[in-house]
Design a protein around this motif. Structure first.
Motif, PDB file in Angstrom:
ATOM      1  N   ASP A   1       0.833  -1.200   0.000  1.00 40.13           N
ATOM      2  CA  ASP A   1       0.000   0.000   0.000  1.00 40.13           C
ATOM      3  C   ASP A   1       0.866   1.247   0.000  1.00 40.13           C
ATOM      4  OD1 ASP A   1      -2.501  -1.403   0.165  1.00 40.13           O
ATOM      5  OD2 ASP A   1      -2.093  -1.760   2.292  1.00 40.13           O
ATOM      6  N   VAL A   2       1.959   1.198   0.758  1.00 42.97           N
ATOM      7  CA  VAL A   2       2.850   2.346   0.898  1.00 42.97           C
ATOM      8  C   VAL A   2       4.301   1.878   0.853  1.00 42.97           C
ATOM      9  CG1 VAL A   2       3.519   4.317   2.316  1.00 42.97           C
ATOM     10  CG2 VAL A   2       1.164   3.491   2.396  1.00 42.97           C
ATOM     11  N   ILE A   3       5.111   2.558   0.056  1.00 40.89           N
ATOM     12  CA  ILE A   3       6.560   2.380   0.073  1.00 40.89           C
ATOM     13  C   ILE A   3       7.167   3.604   0.740  1.00 40.89           C
ATOM     14  CG2 ILE A   3       8.656   2.372  -1.345  1.00 40.89           C
ATOM     15  CD1 ILE A   3       7.087   0.721  -3.400  1.00 40.89           C
ATOM     16  N   ILE A   4       8.061   3.363   1.681  1.00 43.11           N
ATOM     17  CA  ILE A   4       8.782   4.447   2.352  1.00 43.11           C
ATOM     18  C   ILE A   4      10.248   4.333   1.993  1.00 43.11           C
ATOM     19  CG2 ILE A   4       9.424   5.463   4.562  1.00 43.11           C
ATOM     20  CD1 ILE A   4       6.809   4.292   5.696  1.00 43.11           C
ATOM     21  N   ILE A   5      10.785   5.391   1.409  1.00 42.39           N
ATOM     22  CA  ILE A   5      12.193   5.414   1.031  1.00 42.39           C
ATOM     23  C   ILE A   5      12.976   6.038   2.179  1.00 42.39           C
ATOM     24  CG2 ILE A   5      13.880   6.195  -0.671  1.00 42.39           C
ATOM     25  CD1 ILE A   5      11.523   6.521  -2.643  1.00 42.39           C
TER      26      ILE A   5
ATOM     27  N   LEU B   1      12.307   0.788   2.279  1.00 43.24           N
ATOM     28  CA  LEU B   1      13.509   0.533   1.488  1.00 43.24           C
ATOM     29  C   LEU B   1      14.616   1.467   1.988  1.00 43.24           C
ATOM     30  CD1 LEU B   1      11.947   0.498  -2.106  1.00 43.24           C
ATOM     31  CD2 LEU B   1      12.588  -1.499  -0.756  1.00 43.24           C
ATOM     32  N   ASP B   2      15.768   0.913   2.298  1.00 44.45           N
ATOM     33  CA  ASP B   2      16.883   1.747   2.711  1.00 44.45           C
ATOM     34  C   ASP B   2      18.117   1.406   1.889  1.00 44.45           C
ATOM     35  OD1 ASP B   2      17.579   3.674   5.236  1.00 44.45           O
ATOM     36  OD2 ASP B   2      19.345   2.564   4.557  1.00 44.45           O
ATOM     37  N   ARG B   3      18.880   2.412   1.555  1.00 44.60           N
ATOM     38  CA  ARG B   3      20.083   2.226   0.721  1.00 44.60           C
ATOM     39  C   ARG B   3      21.188   1.500   1.485  1.00 44.60           C
ATOM     40  NH1 ARG B   3      23.975   6.228   0.305  1.00 44.60           N
ATOM     41  NH2 ARG B   3      23.568   6.472  -1.916  1.00 44.60           N
ATOM     42  N   GLY B   4      21.100   1.459   2.820  1.00 40.89           N
ATOM     43  CA  GLY B   4      22.067   0.743   3.642  1.00 40.89           C
ATOM     44  C   GLY B   4      21.347  -0.097   4.670  1.00 40.89           C
ATOM     45  N   TYR B   5      21.886  -0.120   5.885  1.00 40.11           N
ATOM     46  CA  TYR B   5      21.189  -0.795   6.975  1.00 40.11           C
ATOM     47  C   TYR B   5      20.263   0.206   7.667  1.00 40.11           C
ATOM     48  CZ  TYR B   5      25.080   1.387   9.510  1.00 40.11           C
ATOM     49  OH  TYR B   5      25.990   2.286   9.999  1.00 40.11           O
ATOM     50  N   LEU B   6      19.360  -0.271   8.497  1.00 40.91           N
ATOM     51  CA  LEU B   6      18.451   0.618   9.196  1.00 40.91           C
ATOM     52  C   LEU B   6      19.235   1.594  10.084  1.00 40.91           C
ATOM     53  CD1 LEU B   6      15.540  -1.732  10.337  1.00 40.91           C
ATOM     54  CD2 LEU B   6      15.531  -0.077   8.460  1.00 40.91           C
ATOM     55  N   GLY B   7      18.934   2.860   9.940  1.00 32.85           N
ATOM     56  CA  GLY B   7      19.620   3.876  10.724  1.00 32.85           C
ATOM     57  C   GLY B   7      20.999   4.222  10.224  1.00 32.85           C
ATOM     58  N   SER B   8      21.341   3.798   9.005  1.00 32.53           N
ATOM     59  CA  SER B   8      22.700   4.032   8.497  1.00 32.53           C
ATOM     60  C   SER B   8      22.928   5.466   8.042  1.00 32.53           C
ATOM     61  CB  SER B   8      23.001   3.075   7.335  1.00 32.53           C
ATOM     62  OG  SER B   8      22.079   3.266   6.268  1.00 32.53           O
ATOM     63  N   GLY B   9      21.863   6.240   7.892  1.00 34.42           N
ATOM     64  CA  GLY B   9      22.010   7.645   7.519  1.00 34.42           C
ATOM     65  C   GLY B   9      22.216   8.510   8.745  1.00 34.42           C
ATOM     66  N   SER B  10      21.403   9.543   8.891  1.00 38.44           N
ATOM     67  CA  SER B  10      21.577  10.490   9.994  1.00 38.44           C
ATOM     68  C   SER B  10      21.224   9.890  11.354  1.00 38.44           C
ATOM     69  CB  SER B  10      20.719  11.735   9.743  1.00 38.44           C
ATOM     70  OG  SER B  10      21.131  12.409   8.578  1.00 38.44           O
TER      71      SER B  10
ATOM     72  N   THR C   1      16.669  -3.797   3.305  1.00 38.73           N
ATOM     73  CA  THR C   1      17.892  -3.020   3.464  1.00 38.73           C
ATOM     74  C   THR C   1      18.814  -3.234   2.267  1.00 38.73           C
ATOM     75  OG1 THR C   1      18.823  -4.824   4.774  1.00 38.73           O
ATOM     76  CG2 THR C   1      17.779  -3.019   5.974  1.00 38.73           C
ATOM     77  N   PHE C   2      19.777  -2.347   2.116  1.00 37.65           N
ATOM     78  CA  PHE C   2      20.707  -2.341   0.986  1.00 37.65           C
ATOM     79  C   PHE C   2      19.926  -2.421  -0.331  1.00 37.65           C
ATOM     80  CE2 PHE C   2      22.947  -3.891   4.682  1.00 37.65           C
ATOM     81  CZ  PHE C   2      24.046  -3.056   4.693  1.00 37.65           C
ATOM     82  N   ALA C   3      18.879  -1.589  -0.384  1.00 41.33           N
ATOM     83  CA  ALA C   3      18.010  -1.507  -1.565  1.00 41.33           C
ATOM     84  C   ALA C   3      17.872  -0.034  -1.938  1.00 41.33           C
ATOM     85  CB  ALA C   3      16.641  -2.119  -1.270  1.00 41.33           C
TER      86      ALA C   3
ATOM     87  N   ARG D   1      11.983   1.614  -8.508  1.00 42.16           N
ATOM     88  CA  ARG D   1      12.959   0.602  -8.917  1.00 42.16           C
ATOM     89  C   ARG D   1      14.235   0.834  -8.117  1.00 42.16           C
ATOM     90  NH1 ARG D   1      10.973   2.370 -13.939  1.00 42.16           N
ATOM     91  NH2 ARG D   1       9.591   0.835 -14.935  1.00 42.16           N
ATOM     92  N   THR D   2      14.975  -0.236  -7.899  1.00 41.18           N
ATOM     93  CA  THR D   2      16.228  -0.131  -7.156  1.00 41.18           C
ATOM     94  C   THR D   2      17.407  -0.324  -8.090  1.00 41.18           C
ATOM     95  OG1 THR D   2      16.401  -2.484  -6.632  1.00 41.18           O
ATOM     96  CG2 THR D   2      15.059  -1.120  -5.147  1.00 41.18           C
ATOM     97  N   VAL D   3      18.596  -0.005  -7.586  1.00 38.54           N
ATOM     98  CA  VAL D   3      19.806  -0.164  -8.391  1.00 38.54           C
ATOM     99  C   VAL D   3      20.054  -1.629  -8.721  1.00 38.54           C
ATOM    100  CG1 VAL D   3      20.917   1.930  -7.533  1.00 38.54           C
ATOM    101  CG2 VAL D   3      21.242  -0.221  -6.310  1.00 38.54           C
TER     102      VAL D   3
END
Length: 378
Positions: free
Chosen positions: A6-10, A33-42, A170-172, A188-190
């Motif tokens: 229903d919802v995608i959260i980037i 969807l996170d580009r790394g692990y959870l909490g890997s950003g700020s 994760t890593f998506a 779409r992801t990389v």
């Protein structure tokens, strides 16, 4: 369909995780969807402080809500997030800063924050044992401000999302936002995966502008590097977060659950961009600034340093709004306050999506605003 939600959260930091939790609680099927692990950003790089002392009415009220939610969080999520209302103390060493804080206190009380108050230098030393009050006029003190452990909070939200039928990938890293007929349809992801949803939320933190561009939306958020350090654990002193706005000041607190001191300061000049480099300058300078305020910390050893990004907007206030692309939302630009704002922002995101309407939850946080009203307590 396995890849339909229903919802995608980037973004899998506090904003994405809190938004996902409240949406899942409302009965929606959520995928983060996170580009790394959870909490890997700020989020995983912040120092865990939680305060209600702002000058924007919207931020004050959101933070009053967040503090209430943090207080209930360990029981609600079923995991100890190490919430402790140890307070925040903003220090004034000159008359101009004192007058500014007094004006801010009036604004905060008018917004409903009734326990914030001005205290003199001697009371500052009472609430902050070991504080050097030489040259100190006093401070703005709010005892209901506090602290929590960022990783425990994000992981707690993620576990509850999964228990409620949602998914966390994760890593998506998202490489494209799928659009059809002026509406969002998925991402779409990389890695070439395609995830479909009728609603997409940009909670990408320092990468919010890049993610917005994938959808053809300009999100005025710029990353800026900030460094931090943490010490070994020692006996808990019972002091609040200390905030010193002087040019050679900084911000630091002691975690109650493990006795470690954690702190940072704002670099001058600022360091824009996504760099996560650490510097010897910070490693040598931050302890000096801490010792200037609390000399008794001299024997305490620093054990680690790191850096991460603030996600800044032109006026120092967040963006929480719909966008011109139908069903594409933005919750970003928290300006270094994302962890503390996260629970309340997450609830507002969920309401914004489930209740519909055309106006942003808070007009001062609209995507398309003039950005002229500056937040003074950054």
């Amino acid at each position: 369909m396995a890849n339909h939600s229903d919802v995608i959260i980037i973004g899998g930091g506090i904003i994405g995780a809190a938004s996902g939790y409240y949406l899942a609680q409302a009965g929606l099927k959520v995928r983060i969807l996170d580009r790394g692990y959870l909490g890997s950003g700020s989020t995983g790089r912040c120092i865990g402080g939680i305060r209600q002392q702002f000058t924007s009415e919207g931020s004050i009220k959101l933070m009053m809500e967040s503090v209430r939610l943090f207080g209930e969080m360990s029981e609600e999520l079923g995991t100890d997030v190490h919430w402790h209302n140890g307070g925040y103390l903003f220090l004034a060493h000159d008359q101009q800063r004192k007058e500014s804080f007094l004006q801010n206190i009036a604004i905060q009380r008018q917004a409903g924050l009734q326990d914030v108050r001005w205290i003199d230098a001697y009371e500052c030393r009472q609430v902050a044992p070991g504080l050097d009050i030489n040259g100190l006029l006093g401070g703005s003190y709010c005892p209901s401000d506090g602290q929590a452990y960022p990783f425990a909070v994000v992981n707690g939200y993620a576990q509850r999302i999964k228990q409620l039928g949602g998914q966390v990938s994760t890593f998506a890293e998202v490489s494209d936002v799928i659009r059809t007929g002026g509406r969002v349809k998925g991402v779409r992801t990389v890695q070439g995966q395609e995830f479909l949803a009728d609603v997409v939320v940009n909670a990408a933190g320092p990468w919010a502008r890049e993610v917005g561009a994938l959808a053809g939306i300009d999100v005025p958020v710029e990353p800026e590097r900030h460094e931090a350090l943490i010490t070994e654990g020692v006996e808990y002193l019972g002091a609040p977060m200390l905030v010193d706005y002087r040019s050679d000041g900084g911000y630091f607190q002691q975690f109650k659950h493990n006795g470690q001191f954690i702190g940072c300061y704002s670099p001058v000049p600022n360091v824009p961009g996504h760099s996560s480099d650490s510097t010897y300058q910070f490693l040598s300078e931050m302890p000096r600034r801490m010792l200037k305020l609390v000399p008794a910390l001299a024997p305490v050893k620093v054990i680690r340093q790191w850096s991460g990004s603030y996600e800044n907007t032109p006026d120092g206030n967040p963006i929480l709004d719909r966008t011109p692309l139908d069903s594409f939302y933005v919750a970003a630009g928290m300006c270094g306050h994302g962890f503390m704002l996260g629970p309340a922002v997450g609830r507002r995101v969920a309401r914004m999506i489930t209740e519909g309407g055309t106006k942003p939850p808070l007009a001062e946080f609209a995507l398309e605003r003039d950005f002229s009203s500056k937040e003074a307590m950054k």
